[in-house]
Design an enzyme around this catalytic site. Structure first.
Site, PDB file in Angstrom:
ATOM      1  CG  ASP A   1      -4.123  14.217  -7.065  1.00 44.86           C
ATOM      2  OD1 ASP A   1      -3.497  13.640  -5.755  1.00 44.86           O
ATOM      3  OD2 ASP A   1      -5.136  14.860  -6.897  1.00 44.86           O
TER       4      ASP A   1
ATOM      5  CG  ASN B   1      -1.025   7.972  -1.109  1.00 50.33           C
ATOM      6  OD1 ASN B   1      -1.420   7.843  -0.066  1.00 50.33           O
ATOM      7  ND2 ASN B   1      -1.221   8.952  -1.862  1.00 50.33           N
TER       8      ASN B   1
ATOM      9  CE1 TYR C   1     -10.515   4.575   2.796  1.00 55.33           C
ATOM     10  CE2 TYR C   1     -10.443   3.221   4.915  1.00 55.33           C
ATOM     11  CZ  TYR C   1      -9.894   4.340   3.841  1.00 55.33           C
ATOM     12  OH  TYR C   1      -8.648   4.500   4.029  1.00 55.33           O
TER      13      TYR C   1
ATOM     14  CE  LYS D   1      -8.184   2.594   1.353  1.00 52.84           C
ATOM     15  NZ  LYS D   1      -6.738   3.030   0.624  1.00 52.84           N
TER      16      LYS D   1
ATOM     17  CB  ILE E   1      -2.774   9.464   8.530  1.00 54.73           C
ATOM     18  CG1 ILE E   1      -2.355   8.255   8.655  1.00 54.73           C
ATOM     19  CG2 ILE E   1      -1.415  10.543   8.456  1.00 54.73           C
ATOM     20  CD1 ILE E   1      -1.474   7.758   9.794  1.00 54.73           C
TER      21      ILE E   1
ATOM     22  CB  THR F   1      -4.675  13.670   5.493  1.00 51.30           C
ATOM     23  OG1 THR F   1      -5.592  12.603   5.702  1.00 51.30           O
ATOM     24  CG2 THR F   1      -3.209  12.968   5.765  1.00 51.30           C
TER      25      THR F   1
HETATM   26  N1  LIG Z   1      -5.766   9.715   6.420  1.00 51.05           N
HETATM   27  C1  LIG Z   1      -5.887   8.537   6.858  1.00 51.05           C
HETATM   28  O1  LIG Z   1      -6.530   8.600   8.014  1.00 51.05           O
HETATM   29  C2  LIG Z   1      -5.735   7.192   6.172  1.00 51.05           C
HETATM   30  C3  LIG Z   1      -5.889   6.248   6.979  1.00 51.05           C
HETATM   31  C4  LIG Z   1      -5.488   5.077   6.329  1.00 51.05           C
HETATM   32  C5  LIG Z   1      -5.144   4.621   4.986  1.00 51.05           C
HETATM   33  N2  LIG Z   1      -5.340   6.009   4.260  1.00 51.05           N
HETATM   34  C6  LIG Z   1      -5.053   5.872   2.683  1.00 51.05           C
HETATM   35  O2  LIG Z   1      -4.090   6.625   2.228  1.00 51.05           O
HETATM   36  C7  LIG Z   1      -4.312   7.223   0.933  1.00 51.05           C
HETATM   37  C8  LIG Z   1      -4.003   8.874   1.125  1.00 51.05           C
HETATM   38  O3  LIG Z   1      -5.106   9.100   1.923  1.00 51.05           O
HETATM   39  P1  LIG Z   1      -5.031  10.949   2.473  1.00 51.05           P
HETATM   40  O4  LIG Z   1      -4.991  10.855   3.950  1.00 51.05           O
HETATM   41  O5  LIG Z   1      -3.667  11.481   2.133  1.00 51.05           O
HETATM   42  O6  LIG Z   1      -6.046  11.431   1.736  1.00 51.05           O
HETATM   43  P2  LIG Z   1      -6.283  12.857   0.973  1.00 51.05           P
HETATM   44  O7  LIG Z   1      -7.818  12.868   0.549  1.00 51.05           O
HETATM   45  O8  LIG Z   1      -5.342  13.989   1.754  1.00 51.05           O
HETATM   46  O9  LIG Z   1      -5.498  12.651  -0.498  1.00 51.05           O
HETATM   47  C9  LIG Z   1      -5.931  11.877  -1.488  1.00 51.05           C
HETATM   48  C10 LIG Z   1      -5.499  12.303  -2.774  1.00 51.05           C
HETATM   49  O10 LIG Z   1      -5.832  11.231  -3.790  1.00 51.05           O
HETATM   50  C11 LIG Z   1      -6.474  11.731  -4.767  1.00 51.05           C
HETATM   51  N3  LIG Z   1      -7.457  10.980  -5.697  1.00 51.05           N
HETATM   52  C12 LIG Z   1      -8.479  10.706  -5.263  1.00 51.05           C
HETATM   53  N4  LIG Z   1      -9.260  10.015  -6.237  1.00 51.05           N
HETATM   54  C13 LIG Z   1      -8.369   9.854  -7.260  1.00 51.05           C
HETATM   55  C14 LIG Z   1      -8.523   9.464  -8.292  1.00 51.05           C
HETATM   56  N5  LIG Z   1      -9.494   8.650  -8.687  1.00 51.05           N
HETATM   57  N6  LIG Z   1      -7.231   9.270  -9.057  1.00 51.05           N
HETATM   58  C15 LIG Z   1      -6.287  10.054  -8.693  1.00 51.05           C
HETATM   59  N7  LIG Z   1      -6.031  10.671  -7.659  1.00 51.05           N
HETATM   60  C16 LIG Z   1      -7.085  10.805  -6.962  1.00 51.05           C
HETATM   61  C17 LIG Z   1      -7.001  13.205  -4.539  1.00 51.05           C
HETATM   62  O11 LIG Z   1      -7.036  14.164  -5.399  1.00 51.05           O
HETATM   63  C18 LIG Z   1      -5.870  13.516  -3.323  1.00 51.05           C
HETATM   64  O12 LIG Z   1      -4.801  14.494  -3.606  1.00 51.05           O
HETATM   65  C19 LIG Z   1      -5.567   6.759   0.630  1.00 51.05           C
HETATM   66  O13 LIG Z   1      -5.741   5.584  -0.174  1.00 51.05           O
HETATM   67  C20 LIG Z   1      -6.309   6.474   1.889  1.00 51.05           C
HETATM   68  O14 LIG Z   1      -7.452   5.756   1.862  1.00 51.05           O
HETATM   69  C21 LIG Z   1      -5.497   7.363   4.830  1.00 51.05           C
END
Ligand SMILES: NC(=O)c1ccc[n+]([C@@H]2O[C@H](COP(=O)([O-])OP(=O)(O)OC[C@H]3O[C@@H](n4cnc5c(N)ncnc54)[C@H](O)[C@@H]3O)[C@@H](O)[C@H]2O)c1
Length: 252
Positions: A37, A90, A156, A160, A189, A191
């Site tokens: 991370d 992720n 975004y 994606k 999701i 989060t």
């Molecule tokens: N939550 C949603 O609704 C959703 C929907 C579709 C896709 N996603 C995708 O799922 C993945 C995780 O999302 P989440 O909801 O857990 O988000 P989140 O914000 O809870 O977690 C993202 C994590 O990635 C880390 N991060 C960010 N930039 C970074 C970098 N440059 N290098 C290393 N780490 C980095 C952050 O520190 C954090 O711990 C993402 O790729 C997001 O686009 C999320």
């Protein structure tokens, strides 16, 4: 036999909502983990959670958009364990909610650097390790917005869609070399990511809920379970696939 028994797995963005749920699910599946991370605190918290359930986890603090840092992190896994079996790419950011014409250039650049170049960097280093070994499974985090669009999220959406393209391009190139490459397409999701986007806009949160035929947001654990399955030998004939975990969002 657990789904990922004996496998060595790398999870990026492990400190976030989906990443930490994935770390726990991969550990419960029997994998030994390397958790990456950009935020040290998040990586450490996820590793502590894994150890609490009896799993094994080391950590790396790296920005996935920094290719050299990613190469070091993957190199450290291969040095410690002799191989890399699975990777869940992720880490990602949403960028702001802003109409195309008002979208700040620096935000567009950052979203593409993390979500597209970051996944590219991770895949290149992971594939190097896996193709050399003749086996491996990669799961990339795309999104429902990796196949359709939504207003005010142009960077975004572009990033994606690109992740889905990278997934299929690499799946084709390495299908005959023992390496599978798939993607998850989560709906919204529950989060910190959507919470941050909607904190000033209860209307946006209501619209997000209404967009999901199941009438609720997804849980991080539901995405984690899909990533475990796609990495497991149960998915041995699955490659180049984008798996929706979206309560019916993409079926509309
Ligand atoms: N939550 C949603 O609704 C959703 C929907 C579709 C896709 N996603 C995708 O799922 C993945 C995780 O999302 P989440 O909801 O857990 O988000 P989140 O914000 O809870 O977690 C993202 C994590 O990635 C880390 N991060 C960010 N930039 C970074 C970098 N440059 N290098 C290393 N780490 C980095 C952050 O520190 C954090 O711990 C993402 O790729 C997001 O686009 C999320």
């Amino acid at each position: 036999m657990k789904a990922l028994e004996g496998k060595v797995a790398l999870i990026t963005g492990a400190g976030g909502g989906i990443g930490t749920a994935a770390a726990l699910a991969f550990a419960r599946g029997g994998a030994r983990l390397h958790l990456l991370d950009a935020e040290e605190e998040g990586a450490d918290r996820a590793a502590a959670a894994v150890r609490e359930v009896g799993g094994e986890a080391s950590t790396a603090v790296a920005d996935v958009s920094d290719h050299a840092a990613v190469a070091d992190a993957v190199g450290a896994v291969v040095e410690a364990h002799g191989r890399l079996d699975c990777a869940f790419n992720n880490a990602g950011i949403s960028g702001p909610l802003r109409e195309f014409l008002d979208y700040p250039d620096e935000d567009m650049q950052r979203v593409l650097s993390v979500n597209l170049v970051g996944v590219w960097n991770c895949m290149q280093e992971e594939l190097r390790a896996m193709v050399g070994a003749g086996a491996g499974a990669i799961v990339n985090s795309s999104s429902g917005l990796g196949v359709v669009a939504s207003p005010s999220m142009s960077a975004y959406v572009a990033s994606k869609h690109a992740v889905m393209g990278l997934t299929q391009a690499a799946a084709l190139e390495y299908a005959s070399k023992g390496v599978r490459v798939n993607a998850v397409l989560p709906g919204v999701i529950d989060t910190a990511m959507p919470a941050r986007l909607t904190e000033d806009s209860p209307d946006t949160r209501r619209l997000m809920l209404a967009a999901h035929p199941m009438g609720r947001l997804g849980k991080a654990e539901e995405v984690a379970a899909a990533a475990v399955w796609l990495c497991s030998d149960a998915a041995s004939f699955v490659t180049g696939h984008g798996m929706a975990i979206d309560g019916g969002y993409l079926s509309q």
